[in-house]
Design a protein around this motif. Structure first.
Motif, short mmCIF file in Angstrom:
data_model
loop_
_atom_site.label_atom_id
_atom_site.label_comp_id
_atom_site.label_asym_id
_atom_site.label_seq_id
_atom_site.Cartn_x
_atom_site.Cartn_y
_atom_site.Cartn_z
N VAL A 136 0.87 -1.18 0.00
CA VAL A 136 0.00 0.00 0.00
C VAL A 136 0.90 1.23 0.00
O VAL A 136 1.68 1.43 0.94
CB VAL A 136 -0.95 0.01 1.22
CG1 VAL A 136 -1.87 1.23 1.15
CG2 VAL A 136 -1.76 -1.28 1.28
N ILE A 137 0.80 2.03 -1.06
CA ILE A 137 1.64 3.22 -1.20
C ILE A 137 0.76 4.45 -1.42
O ILE A 137 -0.41 4.33 -1.77
CB ILE A 137 2.67 3.06 -2.35
CG1 ILE A 137 1.97 2.88 -3.70
CG2 ILE A 137 3.60 1.90 -2.06
CD1 ILE A 137 2.91 2.84 -4.89
N GLY A 138 1.34 5.62 -1.23
CA GLY A 138 0.64 6.88 -1.42
C GLY A 138 1.33 7.97 -0.62
O GLY A 138 2.23 7.70 0.17
N CYS A 139 0.88 9.18 -0.80
CA CYS A 139 1.48 10.31 -0.09
C CYS A 139 1.08 10.28 1.38
O CYS A 139 0.14 9.57 1.76
CB CYS A 139 1.07 11.63 -0.73
SG CYS A 139 -0.65 12.09 -0.48
N PRO A 140 1.77 11.04 2.23
CA PRO A 140 1.33 11.15 3.62
C PRO A 140 -0.12 11.63 3.66
O PRO A 140 -0.53 12.49 2.87
CB PRO A 140 2.27 12.21 4.21
CG PRO A 140 3.49 12.16 3.34
CD PRO A 140 2.98 11.82 1.96
N GLN A 191 2.78 -4.80 8.19
CA GLN A 191 4.12 -4.24 8.29
C GLN A 191 4.05 -2.75 7.94
O GLN A 191 3.47 -2.39 6.92
CB GLN A 191 5.08 -4.93 7.32
CG GLN A 191 5.11 -6.44 7.43
CD GLN A 191 5.64 -6.93 8.76
OE1 GLN A 191 6.31 -6.20 9.47
NE2 GLN A 191 5.34 -8.16 9.09
N SER A 192 4.65 -1.91 8.75
CA SER A 192 4.69 -0.48 8.51
C SER A 192 6.15 -0.05 8.42
O SER A 192 6.92 -0.29 9.34
CB SER A 192 4.00 0.28 9.64
OG SER A 192 4.29 1.66 9.56
N MET A 217 1.90 -4.32 3.57
CA MET A 217 2.94 -3.37 3.98
C MET A 217 2.57 -1.98 3.50
O MET A 217 2.24 -1.78 2.34
CB MET A 217 4.27 -3.80 3.38
CG MET A 217 5.47 -2.99 3.82
SD MET A 217 7.01 -3.55 3.03
CE MET A 217 7.18 -5.21 3.65
N ASP A 218 2.63 -1.02 4.43
CA ASP A 218 2.41 0.36 4.01
C ASP A 218 3.73 1.12 4.02
O ASP A 218 4.60 0.85 4.83
CB ASP A 218 1.35 1.05 4.88
CG ASP A 218 1.86 1.54 6.22
OD1 ASP A 218 2.80 0.94 6.74
OD2 ASP A 218 1.30 2.50 6.75
N GLY A 219 3.86 2.02 3.07
CA GLY A 219 5.06 2.83 2.97
C GLY A 219 5.41 3.09 1.53
O GLY A 219 5.36 2.18 0.72
N SER A 220 5.76 4.33 1.23
CA SER A 220 5.97 4.73 -0.17
C SER A 220 7.40 5.06 -0.53
O SER A 220 7.66 5.43 -1.67
CB SER A 220 5.10 5.95 -0.48
OG SER A 220 3.76 5.62 -0.36
N ASP A 221 8.32 4.95 0.38
CA ASP A 221 9.69 5.36 0.12
C ASP A 221 10.22 4.72 -1.17
O ASP A 221 10.42 3.51 -1.23
CB ASP A 221 10.59 4.98 1.29
CG ASP A 221 12.03 5.39 1.08
OD1 ASP A 221 12.29 6.23 0.20
OD2 ASP A 221 12.89 4.87 1.81
N PRO A 222 10.44 5.52 -2.23
CA PRO A 222 10.93 4.96 -3.49
C PRO A 222 12.27 4.24 -3.35
O PRO A 222 12.57 3.34 -4.12
CB PRO A 222 11.05 6.17 -4.41
CG PRO A 222 10.14 7.20 -3.84
CD PRO A 222 10.18 6.97 -2.36
#
Length: 184
Positions: free
Chosen positions: A22-26, A46-47, A81-86
């Motif tokens: 799961v990705i996206g902006c804050p 997982q976060s 898992m959430d987090g968008s860090d490229p």
């Protein structure tokens, strides 16, 4: 990047996915959605913020240590898992069965970040590392959020093409679309 999924295709993919990213902006709702999926499909949550990025008192973990933790988390058989860090998509995308990219309007994301800052002020919010109490957003943080699509989306799209070309991607653009996904 693989072709975008329809709502029906997304719902079907969720039924069999063992690893959902799961990705996206804050403020897009990544953590809330990931936790709901975790409960609904009995997938370990997982976060990146909680499990890899932050130490108490908002001290950023060493980047090498972060990557080692993310590699271990991504290597598990089942997760959401959430987090968008490229910078870590190269580790996570090849393992993902499905990507849910939350692309809510930036006004919605800003309002959510401001709201959560007020609601959780001084307390650790769900999905955040222990010892990292919520603070009010800074002007630079809000600016980064406002320009996320301009600055981060191209990096995410590049990573999707390079590391996850065969991974189905669903772009969810509103709370209504997310609710419809759960209703189906």
């Amino acid at each position: 990047m693989s072709a975008a999924l329809s709502p029906a295709q997304t719902a079907s993919a969720l039924l069999t996915a063992q690893r959902v990213l799961v990705i996206g902006c804050p403020g897009s709702g990544k953590t809330v959605l990931a936790r709901r999926l975790s409960t609904r499909f009995d997938l370990p949550f997982q976060s990146l913020d909680r499990d890899a990025r932050w130490l108490p008192d908002w001290v950023a973990r060493d980047p090498g240590e972060q990557r080692a933790i993310i590699a271990r988390l991504a290597g598990a058989e089942r997760w959401v898992m959430d987090g968008s860090d490229p910078a870590s998509l190269d580790l996570r995308l090849p393992r993902a069965d499905l990507v849910l990219w939350l692309r809510v309007p930036r006004t919605t994301a800003v309002a959510r970040v401001l709201w959560r800052g007020l609601v959780h002020l001084g307390r650790v919010r769900p999905g955040m590392a222990r010892g990292c109490p919520e603070r009010l957003p800074t002007a630079s943080g809000l600016s980064a959020l406002w320009h996320h699509d301009r600055d981060q989306a191209p990096l995410i799209e590049h990573a999707l093409t390079r590391y996850g070309a065969d991974v189905p991607v669903a772009q969810l653009q509103s709370p209504v679309e997310i609710a419809q996904l759960f209703a189906s």
